[in-house]
Structures are given as C-alpha cells and as structure tokens.
Design a protein around this motif. Sequence first.
Motif, PDB file in Angstrom:
ATOM      1  N   THR A  13      21.178  68.992  53.337  1.00  0.00           N
ATOM      2  CA  THR A  13      20.489  67.798  53.797  1.00  0.00           C
ATOM      3  C   THR A  13      19.540  67.327  52.708  1.00  0.00           C
ATOM      4  O   THR A  13      18.990  68.142  51.958  1.00  0.00           O
ATOM      5  CB  THR A  13      19.714  68.043  55.114  1.00  0.00           C
ATOM      6  OG1 THR A  13      19.299  66.798  55.649  1.00  0.00           O
ATOM      7  CG2 THR A  13      18.510  68.928  54.915  1.00  0.00           C
ATOM      8  N   HIS A  14      19.390  66.018  52.612  1.00  0.00           N
ATOM      9  CA  HIS A  14      18.417  65.422  51.700  1.00  0.00           C
ATOM     10  C   HIS A  14      17.105  65.262  52.456  1.00  0.00           C
ATOM     11  O   HIS A  14      17.093  64.866  53.627  1.00  0.00           O
ATOM     12  CB  HIS A  14      18.891  64.040  51.216  1.00  0.00           C
ATOM     13  CG  HIS A  14      17.836  63.328  50.433  1.00  0.00           C
ATOM     14  ND1 HIS A  14      17.691  63.507  49.078  1.00  0.00           N
ATOM     15  CD2 HIS A  14      16.857  62.476  50.808  1.00  0.00           C
ATOM     16  CE1 HIS A  14      16.661  62.782  48.660  1.00  0.00           C
ATOM     17  NE2 HIS A  14      16.143  62.143  49.694  1.00  0.00           N
ATOM     18  N   ILE A  15      15.999  65.590  51.796  1.00  0.00           N
ATOM     19  CA  ILE A  15      14.668  65.453  52.395  1.00  0.00           C
ATOM     20  C   ILE A  15      13.830  64.588  51.462  1.00  0.00           C
ATOM     21  O   ILE A  15      13.735  64.863  50.265  1.00  0.00           O
ATOM     22  CB  ILE A  15      14.010  66.828  52.618  1.00  0.00           C
ATOM     23  CG1 ILE A  15      14.876  67.673  53.564  1.00  0.00           C
ATOM     24  CG2 ILE A  15      12.590  66.661  53.169  1.00  0.00           C
ATOM     25  CD1 ILE A  15      14.392  69.082  53.785  1.00  0.00           C
ATOM     26  N   ASP A  16      13.231  63.561  52.016  1.00  0.00           N
ATOM     27  CA  ASP A  16      12.398  62.646  51.235  1.00  0.00           C
ATOM     28  C   ASP A  16      11.014  63.231  50.994  1.00  0.00           C
ATOM     29  O   ASP A  16       9.987  62.687  51.427  1.00  0.00           O
ATOM     30  CB  ASP A  16      12.291  61.282  51.941  1.00  0.00           C
ATOM     31  CG  ASP A  16      13.564  60.480  51.845  1.00  0.00           C
ATOM     32  OD1 ASP A  16      14.258  60.568  50.803  1.00  0.00           O
ATOM     33  OD2 ASP A  16      13.889  59.768  52.807  1.00  0.00           O
ATOM     34  N   VAL A  22       9.024  70.858  49.599  1.00  0.00           N
ATOM     35  CA  VAL A  22      10.057  71.455  50.448  1.00  0.00           C
ATOM     36  C   VAL A  22      10.103  72.962  50.243  1.00  0.00           C
ATOM     37  O   VAL A  22      10.119  73.735  51.208  1.00  0.00           O
ATOM     38  CB  VAL A  22      11.432  70.808  50.185  1.00  0.00           C
ATOM     39  CG1 VAL A  22      12.531  71.533  50.962  1.00  0.00           C
ATOM     40  CG2 VAL A  22      11.407  69.329  50.543  1.00  0.00           C
ATOM     41  N   TRP A  35      11.313  75.575  62.397  1.00  0.00           N
ATOM     42  CA  TRP A  35      12.498  74.792  62.012  1.00  0.00           C
ATOM     43  C   TRP A  35      13.808  75.570  62.022  1.00  0.00           C
ATOM     44  O   TRP A  35      14.869  74.955  62.038  1.00  0.00           O
ATOM     45  CB  TRP A  35      12.292  74.145  60.634  1.00  0.00           C
ATOM     46  CG  TRP A  35      12.164  75.119  59.499  1.00  0.00           C
ATOM     47  CD1 TRP A  35      11.027  75.726  59.052  1.00  0.00           C
ATOM     48  CD2 TRP A  35      13.212  75.586  58.642  1.00  0.00           C
ATOM     49  NE1 TRP A  35      11.298  76.550  57.989  1.00  0.00           N
ATOM     50  CE2 TRP A  35      12.640  76.470  57.707  1.00  0.00           C
ATOM     51  CE3 TRP A  35      14.589  75.328  58.565  1.00  0.00           C
ATOM     52  CZ2 TRP A  35      13.371  77.115  56.722  1.00  0.00           C
ATOM     53  CZ3 TRP A  35      15.320  75.966  57.578  1.00  0.00           C
ATOM     54  CH2 TRP A  35      14.715  76.846  56.676  1.00  0.00           C
ATOM     55  N   GLU A  98      17.172  68.286  47.923  1.00  0.00           N
ATOM     56  CA  GLU A  98      18.314  68.643  48.744  1.00  0.00           C
ATOM     57  C   GLU A  98      18.221  70.136  49.015  1.00  0.00           C
ATOM     58  O   GLU A  98      17.970  70.928  48.108  1.00  0.00           O
ATOM     59  CB  GLU A  98      19.630  68.321  48.038  1.00  0.00           C
ATOM     60  CG  GLU A  98      20.837  68.624  48.902  1.00  0.00           C
ATOM     61  CD  GLU A  98      22.156  68.202  48.267  1.00  0.00           C
ATOM     62  OE1 GLU A  98      23.165  68.272  48.972  1.00  0.00           O
ATOM     63  OE2 GLU A  98      22.165  67.831  47.086  1.00  0.00           O
ATOM     64  N   LEU A 125      18.606  72.703  59.415  1.00  0.00           N
ATOM     65  CA  LEU A 125      18.278  71.846  58.270  1.00  0.00           C
ATOM     66  C   LEU A 125      17.803  70.467  58.732  1.00  0.00           C
ATOM     67  O   LEU A 125      16.900  69.884  58.124  1.00  0.00           O
ATOM     68  CB  LEU A 125      19.464  71.731  57.318  1.00  0.00           C
ATOM     69  CG  LEU A 125      19.863  73.021  56.592  1.00  0.00           C
ATOM     70  CD1 LEU A 125      21.034  72.751  55.646  1.00  0.00           C
ATOM     71  CD2 LEU A 125      18.693  73.644  55.861  1.00  0.00           C
ATOM     72  N   ALA A 126      18.381  69.953  59.813  1.00  0.00           N
ATOM     73  CA  ALA A 126      17.937  68.668  60.365  1.00  0.00           C
ATOM     74  C   ALA A 126      16.495  68.781  60.870  1.00  0.00           C
ATOM     75  O   ALA A 126      15.683  67.865  60.684  1.00  0.00           O
ATOM     76  CB  ALA A 126      18.863  68.209  61.485  1.00  0.00           C
ATOM     77  N   LYS A 129      14.174  68.800  57.857  1.00  0.00           N
ATOM     78  CA  LYS A 129      14.061  67.427  57.355  1.00  0.00           C
ATOM     79  C   LYS A 129      13.078  66.622  58.209  1.00  0.00           C
ATOM     80  O   LYS A 129      12.172  65.961  57.685  1.00  0.00           O
ATOM     81  CB  LYS A 129      15.444  66.767  57.360  1.00  0.00           C
ATOM     82  CG  LYS A 129      15.453  65.301  56.981  1.00  0.00           C
ATOM     83  CD  LYS A 129      16.873  64.737  57.042  1.00  0.00           C
ATOM     84  CE  LYS A 129      16.944  63.264  56.767  1.00  0.00           C
ATOM     85  NZ  LYS A 129      16.639  62.913  55.384  1.00  0.00           N
ATOM     86  N   THR A 130      13.236  66.678  59.519  1.00  0.00           N
ATOM     87  CA  THR A 130      12.377  65.931  60.425  1.00  0.00           C
ATOM     88  C   THR A 130      10.915  66.338  60.272  1.00  0.00           C
ATOM     89  O   THR A 130      10.025  65.486  60.152  1.00  0.00           O
ATOM     90  CB  THR A 130      12.839  66.128  61.882  1.00  0.00           C
ATOM     91  OG1 THR A 130      14.168  65.611  62.017  1.00  0.00           O
ATOM     92  CG2 THR A 130      11.920  65.428  62.863  1.00  0.00           C
ATOM     93  N   GLU A 133       9.571  65.205  56.708  1.00  0.00           N
ATOM     94  CA  GLU A 133       9.485  63.760  56.507  1.00  0.00           C
ATOM     95  C   GLU A 133       8.443  63.112  57.407  1.00  0.00           C
ATOM     96  O   GLU A 133       7.946  62.032  57.109  1.00  0.00           O
ATOM     97  CB  GLU A 133      10.858  63.110  56.668  1.00  0.00           C
ATOM     98  CG  GLU A 133      11.762  63.441  55.503  1.00  0.00           C
ATOM     99  CD  GLU A 133      13.124  62.768  55.568  1.00  0.00           C
ATOM    100  OE1 GLU A 133      13.437  62.121  56.582  1.00  0.00           O
ATOM    101  OE2 GLU A 133      13.881  62.912  54.583  1.00  0.00           O
TER     102      GLU A 133
END
Length: 135
Positions: A13-16, A22, A35, A98, A125-126, A129-130, A133
């Motif tokens: 997953t990509h994380i901004d 990260v 998580w 990522e 991973l989702a 990310k949540t 972000e």
Amino acid sequence: MESNAPATRHISTHIDRSVEEVYKYASDPARLPEWAAGLSGSIEKVDGKWIAQSPMGRVVVDFAPENAWGVLDHYVTLESGQTFYNPVRVIADGEGAEVVFTLRRQPEMTDAEFQRDTDAITADLAALKTLLERG
C-alpha cells in the motif's frame, strides 16, 4: 481442486507520509494492536520478548533491529513452536512511502487459507495507511 504449490505474494500500500514517519510508527511493536489485527490484539514485552495475543493464539514476535533501510522483517513463533518469517519493507514512493509485505504460502496451506492470510494482511496495511494519513 486446490494447489499446494509454493507461492509468494507481495502485498503493498502507498501511504502519503514520509518513509521516516511510516517506519518510525510501524516499527514500534507497542503500536501493532492499533493497525495489525491479523497479528496482534494486544502485545507486551515480557522478559525481553514481545508476546502478542493474536487470532493464532499466543505468539512471540521477534523484530528486526532498528535500521536505516526500512526493514520491518519479523519472525512469528506459535505456541506449537512453528516459526514463520515475514519480510516487510518501507520504501520511498515519490514523497510518500510504500509498505510491502511478502507473504509466503506454507507447504500444507490450502488456497482458502492462503487467501485468508492475504486478506488479513491487506486489511492490516489499509489500517496502517488510514491511521498514518489521518495524522
């Protein structure tokens, strides 16, 4: 018919957020329950070892030492003594990061079990990310 041939899946997953942010968050074992529900409902350090209560029962999680390369590899040892190696990386992806988890199918694993593990890692991973972000 189910295939028990060895297989590897790279789940990512990509994380901004920056690689450093990260890695710092994801490498802290105490944050796993926030998580990584697929691995840990709770975790505590006992006699120098990280012990987690997981969907697989009580497990010992042995993490790679802190490093500058984004390596989050870890071993998970079940109560039976069976140990699984899980390669995980945090790599630069533009201005973000990522996270890549390499899932290896175990020899006796059914297609359904392999898919269940894939789905659990994807969900973890989702969630990572949540959380990151959101800030």
